[in-house]
Write an enzyme that holds these catalytic residues in place. Structure first.
Site, mmCIF file in Angstrom:
data_model
loop_
_atom_site.group_PDB
_atom_site.id
_atom_site.type_symbol
_atom_site.label_atom_id
_atom_site.label_comp_id
_atom_site.label_asym_id
_atom_site.label_seq_id
_atom_site.Cartn_x
_atom_site.Cartn_y
_atom_site.Cartn_z
ATOM 1 N N PHE A 3 2.762 -4.956 20.280
ATOM 2 C CA PHE A 3 3.227 -6.221 19.712
ATOM 3 C C PHE A 3 4.731 -6.386 19.918
ATOM 4 C CE2 PHE A 3 4.940 -8.740 16.186
ATOM 5 C CZ PHE A 3 4.208 -9.903 16.323
ATOM 6 N N GLN A 48 -9.519 -7.898 18.712
ATOM 7 C CA GLN A 48 -8.805 -9.100 19.122
ATOM 8 C C GLN A 48 -9.823 -10.233 19.320
ATOM 9 O OE1 GLN A 48 -5.670 -9.663 19.070
ATOM 10 N NE2 GLN A 48 -4.697 -7.644 19.115
ATOM 11 N N ASP A 55 0.095 -3.986 6.104
ATOM 12 C CA ASP A 55 1.517 -3.666 6.234
ATOM 13 C C ASP A 55 2.267 -4.962 6.440
ATOM 14 O OD1 ASP A 55 2.891 -3.860 9.215
ATOM 15 O OD2 ASP A 55 0.709 -3.780 9.302
ATOM 16 N N CYS A 57 7.937 -6.146 -15.613
ATOM 17 C CA CYS A 57 8.016 -5.111 -14.577
ATOM 18 C C CYS A 57 8.809 -3.909 -15.091
ATOM 19 C CB CYS A 57 8.681 -5.688 -13.318
ATOM 20 S SG CYS A 57 8.884 -4.494 -11.978
ATOM 21 N N CYS A 84 10.069 -1.450 -13.050
ATOM 22 C CA CYS A 84 10.848 -0.811 -11.978
ATOM 23 C C CYS A 84 12.309 -0.661 -12.412
ATOM 24 C CB CYS A 84 10.749 -1.624 -10.694
ATOM 25 S SG CYS A 84 11.869 -3.047 -10.611
ATOM 26 N N CYS A 90 14.305 -3.994 -12.781
ATOM 27 C CA CYS A 90 14.001 -4.839 -13.941
ATOM 28 C C CYS A 90 14.306 -4.154 -15.268
ATOM 29 C CB CYS A 90 12.539 -5.272 -13.887
ATOM 30 S SG CYS A 90 12.175 -6.383 -12.506
#
Length: 376
Positions: free
Chosen positions: A97, A190, A267, A305, A307, A310
């Site tokens: 790609f 594909q 991903d 959140c 994390c 936050c």
């Protein structure tokens, strides 16, 4: 499955599956999101911090790593895992790609693709055989076969020609990969948006036999509606007893929709790239921290959140460091965004296990429909 690689489906809800892909370097819980570590780093993150967000696996990029620092150098320094200090699974894409989208003066033939590096103009050749060799030198746990991906929209004849070339390259990739215990090889379906071409591709891949199957050639400009239309049939064309990976996807709502259609792995650069451009991705949708409305806001980016971004910093602070160009802005927002993505994946896994995926998706949509918190 390759020796040492095992795939088990533990729950289903409609087309969605909760699975575990076991490798010698650890288990990958699916639905899974793989943070992108293009050049042996998830930008603005330490590997241990990426793991703390809940990531089981990272993605590395064959094209970038072969050009800099070079696959042989990575191999000589102990392989990609040691090189980047990540001891859990890594998937490497084949480089196809990036050759099509980044390289200069590329020339496509039956043999492969000859191209000039976008870095220094040096000439290189990527073929199914060289891609397999480079990924072997890197030492990745999951290897992607070499394929060609035409940008959409494209005419049917071009898509069919490209797909059949990719299937010939898939066989050559399988042959060149050989017997590598503990490492898996994924084939790539594909065929654009064409159901019959996708079906022909899936049959060709299943006849060759792979440890997992990717859905390639989407998220290349066709739009979400067209992508979902393709995903209504494409995952079901692939073997049910192997993992299914939708390459390069995507936004949170892309992921929820794709999981509901039977996809296991994802991903995307979006969470890390957004973090570096001042955007926080939250359960209420994206938040632009450059906006002046945040400059006096003492609240966290997402009050729900946990994390480090936050739990320790206000929107006002994030606005300040984003506008000031401080490195900590990229660090905090990338950590938050990756944490949000992994929290979303855990929510999807739990919902499939409990048989309440429809309710989870409805809650997801309802929260996003609310939009950001009202200004203070």
């Amino acid at each position: 499955m390759a020796q040492g690689i095992d795939f088990q489906i533990s729950a289903r809800d409609g087309k969605a599956r909760r699975c575990a892909l076991s490798t010698p370097r650890g288990e990958i819980r699916t639905p899974a999101f793989m943070p992108v570590g293009t050049a042996a780093t998830v930008k603005a993150m330490l590997p241990g911090s990426v793991r703390e967000t809940g990531a089981d696996i990272l993605l590395g990029n064959t094209y970038h790593l072969m050009l800099r620092p070079g696959a042989q150098r990575v191999h000589d320094l102990g392989g990609l895992h040691r090189f980047m200090n990540w001891d859990r699974p890594i998937l490497t894409d084949s480089g196809g790609f990036q050759v099509m989208s980044l390289a200069d003066l590329r020339r496509l033939s039956e043999d492969g693709v000859k191209f000039r590096s976008h870095i220094d103009g040096s000439e290189h050749m990527l073929s199914p055989e060289t891609s397999m060799e480079i990924q072997k030198l890197l030492g990745s746990d999951i290897v992607m076969c070499f394929d060609e991906c035409p940008a959409l929209p494209a005419d049917r004849e071009r898509i069919a020609e490209s797909m059949r070339l990719s299937m010939r390259w898939a066989q050559r990739s399988r042959d060149a990969f050989g017997d590598r215990p503990g490492h898996a090889l994924f084939g790539i379906q594909q065929g654009g948006l064409e159901e019959d071409l996708r079906g022909e591709s899936a049959e060709a891949l299943a006849a060759i036999g792979f440890d997992g199957y990717a859905i390639g050639g989407l998220a290349v400009g066709e739009g979400q509606e067209a992508m979902f239309g393709c995903l209504d049939f494409a995952p079901g064309q692939l073997p049910d007893d192997k993992p299914r990976y939708l390459m390069g996807v995507g936004k949170p709502d892309d992921i929820v929709g794709a999981v509901r259609r039977g996809v296991d792995m994802f991903d995307c650069v979006l969470p890390s790239r957004s973090g570096r451009t001042g955007q926080g991705l939250t359960r209420r949708g994206p938040v632009n921290l450059r906006n002046a409305r945040h400059k006096d806001d003492p609240r966290p980016l997402d009050p729900e959140c946990a994390c480090p971004c936050c739990s320790g910093y206000s929107r006002a602070y994030l606005h300040h460091v984003v506008r000031s160009g401080e490195i900590i802005a990229s660090m905090l927002l990338t950590w938050h965004n990756l944490h949000y993505y992994q929290e979303l994946m855990q929510g999807l896994r739990d919902a499939i296990e409990a048989g309440r995926l429809d309710a989870f998706a409805a809650d997801f949509d309802a929260q996003r429909a609310q939009g950001d918190l009202p200004p203070v």
